[in-house]
Design a protein around this motif. Structure first.
Motif, mmCIF file in Angstrom:
data_model
loop_
_atom_site.group_PDB
_atom_site.id
_atom_site.type_symbol
_atom_site.label_atom_id
_atom_site.label_comp_id
_atom_site.label_asym_id
_atom_site.label_seq_id
_atom_site.Cartn_x
_atom_site.Cartn_y
_atom_site.Cartn_z
ATOM 1 N N HIS A 149 0.821 -1.225 0.000
ATOM 2 C CA HIS A 149 0.000 0.000 0.000
ATOM 3 C C HIS A 149 0.850 1.267 0.000
ATOM 4 N N LEU A 150 1.902 1.275 -0.790
ATOM 5 C CA LEU A 150 2.806 2.421 -0.826
ATOM 6 C C LEU A 150 2.148 3.611 -1.530
ATOM 7 N N VAL A 151 2.138 4.742 -0.831
ATOM 8 C CA VAL A 151 1.570 5.966 -1.396
ATOM 9 C C VAL A 151 2.603 7.079 -1.249
ATOM 10 N N LYS A 152 2.776 7.866 -2.313
ATOM 11 C CA LYS A 152 3.712 8.987 -2.227
ATOM 12 C C LYS A 152 3.099 10.234 -2.862
ATOM 13 N N TYR A 153 3.098 11.271 -2.078
ATOM 14 C CA TYR A 153 2.638 12.564 -2.589
ATOM 15 C C TYR A 153 3.833 13.490 -2.735
ATOM 16 N N PHE A 154 3.876 14.271 -3.814
ATOM 17 C CA PHE A 154 4.787 15.418 -3.880
ATOM 18 C C PHE A 154 3.898 16.638 -3.765
ATOM 19 N N ARG B 26 0.269 16.474 -5.254
ATOM 20 C CA ARG B 26 0.183 15.538 -6.368
ATOM 21 C C ARG B 26 0.478 14.124 -5.907
ATOM 22 N N GLU B 27 -0.430 13.222 -6.235
ATOM 23 C CA GLU B 27 -0.232 11.828 -5.839
ATOM 24 C C GLU B 27 0.580 11.135 -6.920
ATOM 25 N N ILE B 28 1.808 10.761 -6.567
ATOM 26 C CA ILE B 28 2.703 10.164 -7.561
ATOM 27 C C ILE B 28 2.554 8.645 -7.575
ATOM 28 N N LEU B 29 2.463 8.074 -6.383
ATOM 29 C CA LEU B 29 2.283 6.621 -6.275
ATOM 30 C C LEU B 29 0.964 6.355 -5.564
ATOM 31 N N LYS B 30 0.128 5.522 -6.180
ATOM 32 C CA LYS B 30 -1.197 5.256 -5.607
ATOM 33 C C LYS B 30 -1.297 3.795 -5.225
ATOM 34 N N GLU C 37 13.482 8.845 -1.140
ATOM 35 C CA GLU C 37 12.229 9.570 -0.984
ATOM 36 C C GLU C 37 11.503 8.944 0.193
ATOM 37 N N THR C 38 10.889 9.774 1.022
ATOM 38 C CA THR C 38 10.145 9.238 2.145
ATOM 39 C C THR C 38 8.700 8.977 1.712
ATOM 40 N N PRO C 39 8.253 7.727 1.773
ATOM 41 C CA PRO C 39 6.877 7.431 1.389
ATOM 42 C C PRO C 39 5.888 8.191 2.279
ATOM 43 N N THR C 40 4.760 8.570 1.702
ATOM 44 C CA THR C 40 3.747 9.272 2.484
ATOM 45 C C THR C 40 3.031 8.284 3.402
ATOM 46 N N SER C 41 2.694 7.108 2.877
ATOM 47 C CA SER C 41 2.128 6.067 3.730
ATOM 48 C C SER C 41 2.399 4.708 3.107
ATOM 49 N N GLY C 42 2.068 3.674 3.847
ATOM 50 C CA GLY C 42 2.313 2.319 3.374
ATOM 51 C C GLY C 42 3.411 1.650 4.170
ATOM 52 N N GLU C 43 3.771 0.456 3.731
ATOM 53 C CA GLU C 43 4.805 -0.299 4.433
ATOM 54 C C GLU C 43 5.810 -0.840 3.436
ATOM 55 N N THR D 127 23.004 22.248 6.926
ATOM 56 C CA THR D 127 22.516 21.406 5.839
ATOM 57 C C THR D 127 22.022 20.042 6.322
ATOM 58 N N ILE D 128 21.877 19.857 7.635
ATOM 59 C CA ILE D 128 21.322 18.595 8.141
ATOM 60 C C ILE D 128 19.938 18.383 7.530
ATOM 61 N N PRO D 129 19.730 17.225 6.901
ATOM 62 C CA PRO D 129 18.437 17.016 6.260
ATOM 63 C C PRO D 129 17.338 16.761 7.291
ATOM 64 N N ILE D 130 16.260 17.490 7.175
ATOM 65 C CA ILE D 130 15.116 17.284 8.063
ATOM 66 C C ILE D 130 13.954 16.790 7.199
ATOM 67 N N THR D 131 13.481 15.574 7.480
ATOM 68 C CA THR D 131 12.353 15.049 6.713
ATOM 69 C C THR D 131 11.171 14.818 7.645
ATOM 70 N N GLU D 132 10.106 14.325 7.063
ATOM 71 C CA GLU D 132 8.907 14.054 7.869
ATOM 72 C C GLU D 132 9.207 12.991 8.925
ATOM 73 N N ARG D 133 10.215 12.180 8.659
ATOM 74 C CA ARG D 133 10.496 11.073 9.567
ATOM 75 C C ARG D 133 11.386 11.485 10.743
ATOM 76 N N THR D 134 11.934 12.687 10.691
ATOM 77 C CA THR D 134 12.844 13.107 11.753
ATOM 78 C C THR D 134 12.111 13.198 13.092
ATOM 79 N N ASN D 135 12.790 12.712 14.120
ATOM 80 C CA ASN D 135 12.290 12.769 15.489
ATOM 81 C C ASN D 135 11.936 14.210 15.890
ATOM 82 N N PRO D 136 10.728 14.446 16.442
ATOM 83 C CA PRO D 136 10.288 15.819 16.772
ATOM 84 C C PRO D 136 11.241 16.556 17.710
#
Lengths: 248, 266
Positions: free
Chosen positions: A11-16, A19-23, A56-62, B54-63
């Motif tokens: 169920h991998l989903v990725k938004y940029f 925009r939904e890139i992966l559904k 890339e960090t997936p928006t949701s899924g496993e 330049t440390i990358p901060i993503t959605e997964r980074t610890n709050p």
């Protein structure tokens, strides 16, 4: 179970942005599989590949690697990446290092191997890709095909369990495509697990154990090369493939 | 004695050199020390700030890390803006007299000088380093991460060596600016070249002659510095050639782009 399942995408989903890139992408990879992912540009092939090693960090899924969800917050991402190598379209060899240093830096810096051991590993793979005599060259002194072969050796030097290829021959002229594909073919024959995003249809047909056709962020077709190329279930796939078969 | 005094310009120059040559050279030494040390420490500050920025901060980074990162980024940004946005001559006064008044630290003028030059250079270098890091193709970072490097390893092994090469001209610029601009430290009586010159000139009221000599000394220092830096830049560029190794049959394609290997040279 004969085929050991090592990677499972659920169920991998990725938004940029919005925009939904992966559904909702689902597929599994078994040990020793060579999976080619084909599809038009913009269909999400590369994004999916980059999600697998978390560039890339997936928006949701496993994403389960050997049963563990790597999207879990506690995953040691650098450690995971040593098990899933990547070869890029634009090679991305480290331009401050020689060919040999490019292939040694992973084992030495990341895996903490001794210099001597790392050099042996690096030489082994450089020989495999036919670049052993260029160890003192810097990347900008090599042709595209040579650079890509070194990049493959660099990825192999950390001895990953899966190797991802993101359009490895798209930046090469036709003459050099062959030398890179023959290296990849050899790796496939040796049983390395590979996921290859490619536009080389003949290669996908001849070398893959499975072919996945993607369009607009979904997997349209997933089957053996005979199934996908010979008898595609979907109209979309047929239309996409017809453009290639017309040319050949 | 008065009858022995020189009458011509060159006579005075020779006289000044004879009388104060040693003192002026000593002042030049202090100037160089301040400039080189300040530039060096400034570069290190710049590199550290650059790495952190330049440390990358993503959605997964610890709050928690996100918050700490935000605070640190704010402090660094404030540091850069404040030290870039105020004159070094004023900073020297504030640090030298302020350290005593506020913190009861009896700082020597020299120590205050080192501090001001380093911190000032660091503020400029931080921006230069950040620019240098941004200028490196993103693919280099991705490739480093793809073989399992963390941010520090990626920076130290791959990105900084490349950006350092790109920012060498700017480091050279900073060194030359520092050789000249340490002259403002005379306001807190650091005995650098300008301070010594002013003292020497005051004795016989020969400002033109003394400062003519000073001018020449400054120029020699900056000129040599710029030549040395140019040399280092060339060295960093590396040799344009490479040698093939051992068994040519190792290459299945049999392509030899370099049939006549030579050592070194462009």
């Amino acid at each position: 179970m004969q085929d050991k399942n090592i990677l499972e995408v659920k169920h991998l989903v990725k938004y940029f942005g919005r925009r939904e890139i992966l559904k909702d992408i689902d597929f599994t990879v078994d040990q020793g599989n060579v999976i080619s992912i084909i599809g038009a540009s913009g269909s999400g092939k590369s994004t999916m590949l980059r999600c697998i090693n978390l560039l890339e960090t997936p928006t949701s899924g496993e994403i389960l690697f050997e049963g563990n969800n790597i999207l879990d917050i506690n995953t040691d991402i650098p450690l995971y990446r040593t098990k899933v190598g990547m070869v890029f379209q634009s090679f991305n060899l480290f331009s401050n290092m020689t060919v040999l240093e490019n292939c040694m830096t992973g084992p030495v810096t990341v895996l903490k191997r001794s210099k001597k051991e790392a050099k042996e590993t690096a030489m082994k793979y450089l020989e495999k890709v036919g670049m052993a005599q260029y160890i003192n060259a810097r990347p900008d002194q090599l042709s595209g095909g040579q650079q890509q072969r070194v990049a493959i050796a660099r990825a192999l030097a950390i001895e990953p369990q899966i190797l991802l290829f993101d359009e490895p021959t798209s930046a090469l002229d036709p003459q050099m495509v062959g030398e890179v594909l023959s290296v990849m073919r050899e790796l496939a024959d040796e049983g390395l697990t590979m996921i290859i995003v490619t536009h080389e249809m003949a290669f996908a047909r001849d070398v893959s154990t499975r072919v996945i056709y993607m369009a607009d962020g979904v997997i349209v077709e997933d089957g053996t090369p005979q199934e996908v190329f010979g008898n595609p279930k979907s109209e979309k796939t047929r239309e996409f493939l017809s453009r290639f078969t017309d040319n050949n | 004695m008065a009858t022995d005094m020189p009458t011509s310009f060159f006579g005075w120059v020779v006289f000044v050199l004879h009388q104060y040559g040693g003192a002026l050279l000593q002042g030049a030494g202090v100037t160089l020390l301040l400039a080189i040390f300040g530039t060096f420490i400034g570069c290190i500050i710049g590199l550290l700030v650059g790495i952190v920025q330049t440390i990358p901060i993503t959605e997964r980074t610890n709050p928690g890390i996100k918050i700490v990162n935000k605070i640190v980024q704010f402090i660094f940004a404030a540091y850069v803006e404040i030290f870039r946005g105020t004159p070094m001559i004023v900073q020297a006064m504030v640090v030298y007299y302020g350290s005593m008044a506020v913190f009861q630290i009896d700082m020597s003028a020299m120590a205050a000088g080192f501090l001001v030059v380093s911190v000032n250079t660091g503020a400029y270098m931080a921006e230069t380093v950040r620019g240098g890091i941004i200028s490196i193709d993103k693919g280099q970072t991705e490739a480093a991460m793809a073989i399992g490097m963390n941010h520090i390893q990626t920076m130290c092994k791959v990105i900084l060596p490349q950006s350092l090469k790109n920012i060498m001209p700017q480091i050279g610029n900073n060194l030359i600016i520092n050789i000249k601009d340490t002259s403002v430290l005379n306001v807190i009586s650091v005995t650098e070249l300008y301070f010594v010159s002013k003292s020497a000139a005051g004795v016989y009221y020969r400002y033109f002659e003394v400062f003519f000599v000073t001018c020449v000394i400054y120029f020699i220092m900056t000129f040599i510095a710029s030549r040395i830096l140019r040399y280092i830049e060339r060295r960093m560029a590396g040799s344009a050639d490479y040698q093939l190794v051992s068994d040519p049959f190792a290459d299945p394609t049999g392509v030899f782009p370099n049939n006549t290997p030579k050592k070194g040279g462009k």
